[in-house]
Scaffold this active site. Structure first.
Site, PDB file in Angstrom:
ATOM      1  N   GLY A 160     -10.952  20.278  51.677  1.00 44.68           N
ATOM      2  CA  GLY A 160      -9.934  21.274  51.964  1.00 44.68           C
ATOM      3  C   GLY A 160     -10.252  22.108  53.178  1.00 44.68           C
ATOM      4  N   GLY A 162     -20.870  20.892  58.108  1.00 46.61           N
ATOM      5  CA  GLY A 162     -20.118  19.628  58.166  1.00 46.61           C
ATOM      6  C   GLY A 162     -19.547  19.343  59.541  1.00 46.61           C
ATOM      7  CD  GLN A 182     -12.803  26.526  55.458  1.00 44.91           C
ATOM      8  OE1 GLN A 182     -13.995  26.720  55.295  1.00 44.91           O
ATOM      9  NE2 GLN A 182     -12.044  26.099  54.486  1.00 44.91           N
ATOM     10  CB  THR A 215      -8.240  23.486  59.182  1.00 43.38           C
ATOM     11  OG1 THR A 215      -8.990  23.098  60.322  1.00 43.38           O
ATOM     12  CG2 THR A 215      -7.135  22.483  58.941  1.00 43.38           C
ATOM     13  N   GLY A 243     -20.926  26.805  62.433  1.00 39.56           N
ATOM     14  CA  GLY A 243     -20.228  26.703  61.153  1.00 39.56           C
ATOM     15  C   GLY A 243     -19.272  27.860  60.953  1.00 39.56           C
ATOM     16  N   GLY A 288     -14.880  22.299  46.663  1.00 40.91           N
ATOM     17  CA  GLY A 288     -16.249  22.049  46.227  1.00 40.91           C
ATOM     18  C   GLY A 288     -17.023  23.350  46.151  1.00 40.91           C
ATOM     19  CG  PHE A 289     -15.402  26.262  46.704  1.00 42.81           C
ATOM     20  CD1 PHE A 289     -14.822  26.510  47.934  1.00 42.81           C
ATOM     21  CD2 PHE A 289     -14.583  25.897  45.648  1.00 42.81           C
ATOM     22  CE1 PHE A 289     -13.451  26.394  48.113  1.00 42.81           C
ATOM     23  CE2 PHE A 289     -13.207  25.780  45.817  1.00 42.81           C
ATOM     24  CZ  PHE A 289     -12.638  26.025  47.046  1.00 42.81           C
ATOM     25  CD  GLU A 294     -21.276  27.902  52.753  1.00 39.16           C
ATOM     26  OE1 GLU A 294     -21.642  28.594  51.797  1.00 39.16           O
ATOM     27  OE2 GLU A 294     -21.620  26.717  52.901  1.00 39.16           O
TER      28      GLU A 294
END
Ligand code: MOS
Length: 701
Positions: free
Chosen positions: A440, A482, A601, A597, A665, A218-219, A668
């Site tokens: 993802g 998220g 990332q 994961t 988070g 999505g990004f 990003e």
């Protein structure tokens, strides 16, 4: 226990179902406008309608405008194509063709012709209609401090527009079942798709279900309602059958959001001891003619270091494109590029080592608010990264063809409300339905491992249902909030479950036995997660499909995630081609909820940063509007052959204030700082201080 991605097998075997894997007997293709701006005088659909298999050609849809997500609406832009005769940008759809097969639809779409009245376009940052943002991050008197500084640097930095190019193309399958509308769609925001369609079509939201079981990247580009979904819903209702549409890559470049172009003027000052005294960071950012996509670059750069005087004014420049939007580390990556290259130059002018200079200007206090960061391990990231990378082996001379570069990054710690339903079954299985979209990044794995770890269950006894508006509100999953939003809600749910099952507050739970003892077939609880100080009313916004965020400034503290990136480049002496044999990245994202994961990332962020530094640029066509780079042939992204070694480590210190799980988070921040680290390494290798990206062979010849 080695943790694996819980949905890995389903993805690699093809069992995972994406939005357009849903079968449909009608296939849609959009027809793009072929002018950069103006009016449609007439559309000729006669030849298209005559193609065998064509079911419908729509040139007008009678729907409400969806509203811009950033101003309380639902869509990435306020404009809804095909509602009037205006053309605001090249590629804006003028018709939707539906046929029995994708081929018939494509053939017919090519036969739709239109007459236009054309108007001149402005698509660059030099366009004339400019709007200065009212809020300007500001501390002290930086102009006076600059004038009094022992050393100053100044530079203008150009960052191009970019496209997220998610591997899964934009696609939807839209079907009516009686009065209920079901949309299967790869999205980061099923709630906005539902809320927006309800608004556009005049339906009660309870009659719309949006399913996004998996999203293929999505990004930020899939963070809202897309313009093509309402016309699809209209077509599906008219035809009385499901309709499916996949945008081509070129259409995605012209019809979906993108990272806007920016220009940054950075001025920095330091005293003779090497302490930063002042920074002024002025930004110009592209937006569309009709929406003000906000700029928030200098909120970051005000906080990268302990700068006592700062000013960060930001100006929006209206251009004739669709509305730009969020793309992974949307503000932070371009902002850090400009600021961290300037910091490198300042360190050089002061004769200081770039790592040591950064350490000397670190801070535990948020310069904009004066309150502490809830956690900030920039120093640990820099020291551990330098050690792992072997920074002490950095060639002392500039221009040897081998360059070592460093930069830091940060990303705001936002939180959104989340509702979790936790169900324990007599079979010993636990099912969690919660707010969140799996694109993802690994949120499904992080949730599954939290539950398995808390109750001491095998992870395959845990089912995670996310991305479905039928099971829980589906707030936008973006901004790296998220996991930090879903996990606290799930954690509360587990505590409620333990109470209802009558088990101990901590430790292993025999789920099957506890459910049997309760005398019921299953036990279900509901729990809510909110950010610090967030009122429960935020849930109403989330349920309606509009953003409901808090952070990064909370009462008494400010939360950011941090990273430090170390990059080695080799510049080939004759061809001047830049290779990046190795990168070391250390991230501070609080507690690491899902190590496999999470590391993935960060690698993804690094790979992306290499693309941004060396390859990716969306070239605008100044004469005709639109974008001349719009496929993966002319918009090259980093591929395996471009990547050397990427070593990733985490500080893994729980944040004590943001939530009880201790997570911040990650997605990003892993990109923020990669671009300047590459550009700084190129300076070290070549002596060239490049102030734009991508840096190409032509810049180094
Ligand atoms: Mo992210 S650019 O907020 O999906």
């Amino acid at each position: 226990m080695t943790q694996v991605r819980v949905d890995a097998i389903s993805k690699v075997t093809g069992a995972a179902r994406y939005g357009t894997d849903r079968p449909a007997q009608a296939h849609a293709v959009l027809v793009p406008a072929t002018i950069g701006r103006g009016r449609v005088l007439s559309v000729d659909t006669s030849r298209a309608s005559a193609v065998p298999g064509v079911l419908l050609v729509l040139t007008h849809v009678d729907v409400e405008p969806p509203g811009f997500l950033m101003t309380g609406g639902f869509s990435f832009q306020s404009l809804q194509p095909m509602t009037d005769d205006r053309i605001a940008y090249r590629g804006e759809p003028i018709a939707l063709v539906v046929a029995e097969t994708p081929h018939a639809a494509a053939e017919a779409a090519n036969l739709v012709t239109a007459e236009y009245e054309e108007e001149p376009v402005e698509v660059t940052l030099d366009a004339g209609d400019r709007v200065r943002q009212p809020d300007e991050p500001s501390v002290g008197d930086p102009e006076a401090a600059l004038a009094a500084s022992a050393v100053t640097v100044e530079g203008v930095f150009e960052h191009p527009a970019q496209n997220a190019v998610p591997m899964e193309l934009f696609g939807s399958t839209v079907e009516w079942s009686g009065d209920e509308l079901v949309v299967h769609e790869g999205t980061q925001n099923a709630g906005a798709v539902r809320g927006g369609l309800a608004h556009q079509l005049g339906l009660d939201p309870s009659r719309i279900r949006v399913v996004a079981t998996v999203t293929g990247g999505g990004f930020g580009q899939k963070n809202a309602l897309q313009s093509h979904i309402a016309p699809l819903a209209v077509a599906a209702r008219r035809l009385g059958r499901p309709v499916k549409l996949t945008l081509t890559r070129q259409q995605a470049f012209h019809q979906c959001s993108f990272r806007p172009a920016t220009r940054h003027r950075v001025r920095l000052g330091a005293d003779a001891t090497g302490k930063l005294t002042a920074a002024v960071h002025e930004v110009e950012q592209q937006t569309s003619r009709y929406d003000l996509f906000p700029a928030a670059y200098t909120e970051l750069t005000a906080r990268l270091y302990g700068v006592p005087a700062f000013h960060g004014p930001q100006t929006l420049v209206r251009t004739d494109t669709q509305t730009p939007g969020y793309m992974r580390a949307p503000y932070e990556s371009p902002a850090a590029f400009a600021f961290e290259v300037a910091i490198d130059e300042l360190a050089e002018r002061l004769g200081r080592d770039p790592v040591e200079f950064r350490l000397a200007n670190d801070t535990v206090t948020d310069p904009l608010t004066g309150q502490p960061f809830s956690s900030r391990h920039v120093g640990t990231c820099l020291r551990r990264g330098a050690e792992l990378f072997g920074w002490d082996r950095r060639p002392p001379a500039v221009g040897t063809g081998v360059g070592f570069g460093v930069a830091i990054g940060a990303y705001p710690g936002h939180v959104s409300p989340a509702v979790a339903h936790v169900r324990a079954g007599a079979d010993g299985r636990v099912t969690v339905a919660v707010d969140g979209h799996e694109m993802g990044q690994g949120i499904r794995s992080a949730i599954a491992y939290l539950v398995a770890g808390d109750l001491d269950l095998p992870v395959d006894s845990v089912t995670v249902v996310i991305g479905d508006t039928a099971v829980a509100p589906q707030h936008l999953t973006a901004g790296s909030w998220g996991t930090a939003s879903a996990l606290p809600a799930v954690q509360h749910g587990l505590q409620e479950l333990r109470k209802k099952l009558g088990t101990a507050g901590v430790g292993p739970v025999d789920v099957a036995a506890a459910v049997a003892h309760s005398g019921r077939a299953s036990v279900t609880v509901e729990a809510v997660g909110l950010g610090p100080g967030q009122p429960p009313a935020a849930l109403d916004r989330s349920r309606a499909g509009t953003p409901a965020l808090v952070g990064p400034v909370y009462s008494g503290f400010t939360t950011y995630s941090f990273a430090a990136h170390f990059v080695e480049v080799h510049v080939e002496p004759t061809t001047r081609r830049v290779r990046v044999p190795r990168v070391v990245s250390i991230a501070d994202c609080g507690h690491v909820a899902s190590p496999v994961t999470a590391a993935s990332q960060v690698r993804g962020g690094v790979v992306w940063g290499l693309g941004a530094a060396l390859r990716e640029t969306v070239e605008v066509d100044e004469r005709y509007g639109g974008f001349v780079t719009s496929t993966l042939e002319d918009y090259p992204v980093t591929v395996n052959a471009d990547v050397g070694s990427i070593e990733v480590e985490f500080v893994d210190q729980p944040d004590p204030l943001l939530n009880e799980v201790g997570v911040k988070g990650l997605g990003e921040v892993s990109l923020v700082g990669v671009v300047p680290a590459v550009v700084n390494a190129i300076h070290h290798a070549t002596g060239r201080r490049i102030r734009h990206v991508p840096v190409t062979v032509a810049d180094l010849l």
